[in-house]
Scaffold this active site. Sequence first.
Site, PDB file in Angstrom:
ATOM      1  CG  ASP A  59      37.966  41.335  35.740  1.00 23.63           C
ATOM      2  OD1 ASP A  59      38.747  41.011  36.650  1.00 23.63           O
ATOM      3  OD2 ASP A  59      37.039  42.152  35.891  1.00 23.63           O
ATOM      4  CE  LYS A  84      45.042  40.976  35.118  1.00 25.41           C
ATOM      5  NZ  LYS A  84      43.668  41.269  34.699  1.00 25.41           N
ATOM      6  N   GLY A  90      41.259  40.473  41.242  1.00 28.89           N
ATOM      7  CA  GLY A  90      40.700  39.153  41.524  1.00 28.89           C
ATOM      8  C   GLY A  90      41.106  38.233  40.397  1.00 28.89           C
ATOM      9  CG  HIS A  91      44.602  37.893  39.242  1.00 25.06           C
ATOM     10  ND1 HIS A  91      45.929  38.238  39.253  1.00 25.06           N
ATOM     11  CD2 HIS A  91      43.943  39.004  38.847  1.00 25.06           C
ATOM     12  CE1 HIS A  91      46.068  39.503  38.887  1.00 25.06           C
ATOM     13  NE2 HIS A  91      44.869  39.991  38.646  1.00 25.06           N
ATOM     14  CD  GLN A 134      44.458  46.512  39.229  1.00 28.87           C
ATOM     15  OE1 GLN A 134      45.637  46.772  39.343  1.00 28.87           O
ATOM     16  NE2 GLN A 134      43.817  45.829  40.157  1.00 28.87           N
TER      17      GLN A 134
HETATM   18  P1  GDP Z   1      41.884  38.147  35.728  1.00 28.00           P
HETATM   19  O1  GDP Z   1      41.528  39.215  36.688  1.00 28.00           O
HETATM   20  O2  GDP Z   1      42.465  38.681  34.469  1.00 28.00           O
HETATM   21  O3  GDP Z   1      42.742  37.071  36.328  1.00 28.00           O
HETATM   22  O4  GDP Z   1      40.520  37.436  35.309  1.00 28.00           O
HETATM   23  P2  GDP Z   1      39.331  36.972  36.312  1.00 28.00           P
HETATM   24  O5  GDP Z   1      39.761  35.731  37.020  1.00 28.00           O
HETATM   25  O6  GDP Z   1      38.856  38.105  37.136  1.00 28.00           O
HETATM   26  O7  GDP Z   1      38.173  36.690  35.274  1.00 28.00           O
HETATM   27  C1  GDP Z   1      38.311  35.751  34.260  1.00 28.00           C
HETATM   28  C2  GDP Z   1      37.202  34.683  34.417  1.00 28.00           C
HETATM   29  O8  GDP Z   1      37.121  33.919  33.235  1.00 28.00           O
HETATM   30  C3  GDP Z   1      37.482  33.687  35.530  1.00 28.00           C
HETATM   31  O9  GDP Z   1      36.249  33.265  36.070  1.00 28.00           O
HETATM   32  C4  GDP Z   1      38.171  32.530  34.799  1.00 28.00           C
HETATM   33  O10 GDP Z   1      37.989  31.282  35.443  1.00 28.00           O
HETATM   34  C5  GDP Z   1      37.424  32.548  33.487  1.00 28.00           C
HETATM   35  N1  GDP Z   1      38.202  32.117  32.328  1.00 28.00           N
HETATM   36  C6  GDP Z   1      39.525  32.292  32.059  1.00 28.00           C
HETATM   37  N2  GDP Z   1      39.833  31.846  30.818  1.00 28.00           N
HETATM   38  C7  GDP Z   1      38.674  31.374  30.294  1.00 28.00           C
HETATM   39  C8  GDP Z   1      38.321  30.815  29.022  1.00 28.00           C
HETATM   40  O11 GDP Z   1      39.130  30.680  28.107  1.00 28.00           O
HETATM   41  N3  GDP Z   1      37.011  30.489  28.836  1.00 28.00           N
HETATM   42  C9  GDP Z   1      36.065  30.661  29.812  1.00 28.00           C
HETATM   43  N4  GDP Z   1      34.815  30.323  29.524  1.00 28.00           N
HETATM   44  N5  GDP Z   1      36.367  31.180  31.003  1.00 28.00           N
HETATM   45  C10 GDP Z   1      37.633  31.544  31.236  1.00 28.00           C
HETATM   46  P1  IMO Z   2      42.036  42.355  37.817  1.00 28.51           P
HETATM   47  O1  IMO Z   2      43.476  42.266  38.256  1.00 28.51           O
HETATM   48  C1  IMO Z   2      38.725  44.832  36.519  1.00 28.51           C
HETATM   49  C2  IMO Z   2      38.436  48.848  38.221  1.00 28.51           C
HETATM   50  C3  IMO Z   2      37.270  49.109  39.143  1.00 28.51           C
HETATM   51  C4  IMO Z   2      37.016  50.582  38.836  1.00 28.51           C
HETATM   52  C5  IMO Z   2      38.436  51.130  38.644  1.00 28.51           C
HETATM   53  C6  IMO Z   2      39.017  51.812  39.875  1.00 28.51           C
HETATM   54  O2  IMO Z   2      41.165  41.331  38.438  1.00 28.51           O
HETATM   55  O3  IMO Z   2      41.954  42.397  36.334  1.00 28.51           O
HETATM   56  P2  IMO Z   2      39.954  50.840  42.157  1.00 28.51           P
HETATM   57  O4  IMO Z   2      39.292  50.028  43.227  1.00 28.51           O
HETATM   58  O5  IMO Z   2      41.144  50.171  41.545  1.00 28.51           O
HETATM   59  O6  IMO Z   2      40.259  52.251  42.574  1.00 28.51           O
HETATM   60  O7  IMO Z   2      38.837  50.990  40.999  1.00 28.51           O
HETATM   61  O8  IMO Z   2      39.236  50.021  38.302  1.00 28.51           O
HETATM   62  N1  IMO Z   2      39.279  47.691  38.592  1.00 28.51           N
HETATM   63  C7  IMO Z   2      39.256  46.519  37.958  1.00 28.51           C
HETATM   64  N2  IMO Z   2      38.472  46.080  36.951  1.00 28.51           N
HETATM   65  N3  IMO Z   2      39.685  44.037  37.012  1.00 28.51           N
HETATM   66  C8  IMO Z   2      40.496  44.465  37.996  1.00 28.51           C
HETATM   67  O9  IMO Z   2      41.555  43.762  38.431  1.00 28.51           O
HETATM   68  C9  IMO Z   2      40.278  45.754  38.547  1.00 28.51           C
HETATM   69  N4  IMO Z   2      40.855  46.479  39.525  1.00 28.51           N
HETATM   70  C10 IMO Z   2      40.249  47.666  39.532  1.00 28.51           C
HETATM   71  O10 IMO Z   2      36.165  48.310  38.825  1.00 28.51           O
HETATM   72  O11 IMO Z   2      36.338  50.718  37.614  1.00 28.51           O
HETATM   73 MG    MG Z   3      39.889  39.834  37.826  1.00 29.52          MG
END
Ligand code: GDP
Ligand code: IMO
Ligand code: MG
Length: 427
Positions: free
Chosen positions: A13, A16, A40-41, A223
Amino acid sequence: MSVTILVGGQWGDEGKGKVIDLLADGVDMVVRSQGGNNAGHTVVSEGREFRFQLIPSGILYPQVTCVIGHGMVVDPGAFLRELDTLRSQGISTDNLFISDRAHMVMPYHPALDKLGEHQRGDDRLGTTARGIGPCYEDKVRRIGFRIGDLQKPLFMAKKLAFVLRLKNETLTRLYDHDPFDEKAILDEYMGYAERLDRYIRDIYPVVQGALAQNRRILLEGAQGVMLDIDLGTYPYVTSSAPTAGGSLTGSGIPPSRIDRTVGVFKAYATRVGYGPFPTELTDSLGEYLREHGGEYGTVTGRARRTGWFDANVARYSVNTNGIDSIVVTKLDVLSGLDPLRIAVAYDSKGEAWDHPIANISHYKHCEPQYVEMPGWTESLRDCRRFEDLPANAQAYVTRLEELCAASVDVISVGPDRQHTIVRRPIV
Ligand code: GDP
Ligand code: IMO
Ligand code: MG
């Protein structure tokens, strides 16, 4: 640059999705190599939000070929739901391929994931309950189903009869759970087969063809390094290798073709689920980061744990992945906090550490050693050049750069594509 790897440098998270979207505009192909719909991206483009779980975040660009690599585990029902959502948003999925070698999440996998967690009790991992671990277990045990099996109904039926005997034995005898019905699974999956057929490909010629033509390829990590099955805080990890190495095995691209490895790091740290998190803030500061950063899981909606930036983790990620370009995200979230802290070492029972500890019981006695940096109060949302940032924000980024020993090329100051400072173009 022709092949770029992108990895999450912390616990996932990191943002990415946003960075992939930024870079995808300059590439011909985006390949995801591992994980499944535990990821979840989020991409925000001109105010519209898109969430990707299985489909590479490059799909928003019609000219980009998107590949679900053989290292991934694919839940066909989840894939089709994601496809339908994208189509309803007017996004073309014509250039999307799924490797016939990718493993398939079967209905008993999420069930076993939840039951396994329940059985662990207080030691549960906090998985996403999507069946990812049990699916990779079956892959390694060599009783997994692959996406290509959907095109072989007789083989599917024969193999399912054998595998389901094993699964139902475990479900009924160990967990006191109802058995799964063979015919119901076959009917469901053969229904998926029809819709999935046009996406299923032997991706070897697709990827090798792109390499032969020197096409620009981006490998989208899911991840993060600390969730890696080998390098992470085992057993509080995911079941794949979300590292540079994993992106190669999961796509079939050799290391000799890699030009650049990009690491995405949040300006602070978060973690969803259980397991060691040395810089965690369980007080009002942690709450501030959660609320200002919107730190709630994209997949499960769970509140993310929050804490200070951990340079021990970041350096480890840089060194184990060969990260030569860093993207720092969510710098805007730190506005209003003063002072800021960065962990530069750990003290565990009088012993000094400069990297994550393998023995996770040591984290119980682990005291992060911090440096303090002065904060800033200004909003960063409108900053588009490094020089637009307040002096203290510039100094914070420079300190991260020194501690990680890799250059910070891009800084993100908001969720939208436009909220970005590009110091040096990455692709
Ligand atoms: P990922 O799994 O690495 O793709 O990240 P996620 O999408 O799960 O979580 C990142 C969250 O931060 C999302 O809601 C993005 O829209 C938000 N986000 C990404 N870059 C920024 C930033 O520079 N500032 C803020 N405030 N939010 C951001
Ligand atoms: P993105 O790509 C954050 C975490 C779960 C749990 C552990 C194992 O959005 O960054 P699993 O279901 O993979 O067996 O769970 O890994 N986890 C993540 N945490 N971002 C993710 O993906 C994750 N994918 C798995 O919360 O702690
Ligand atoms: Mg994510």
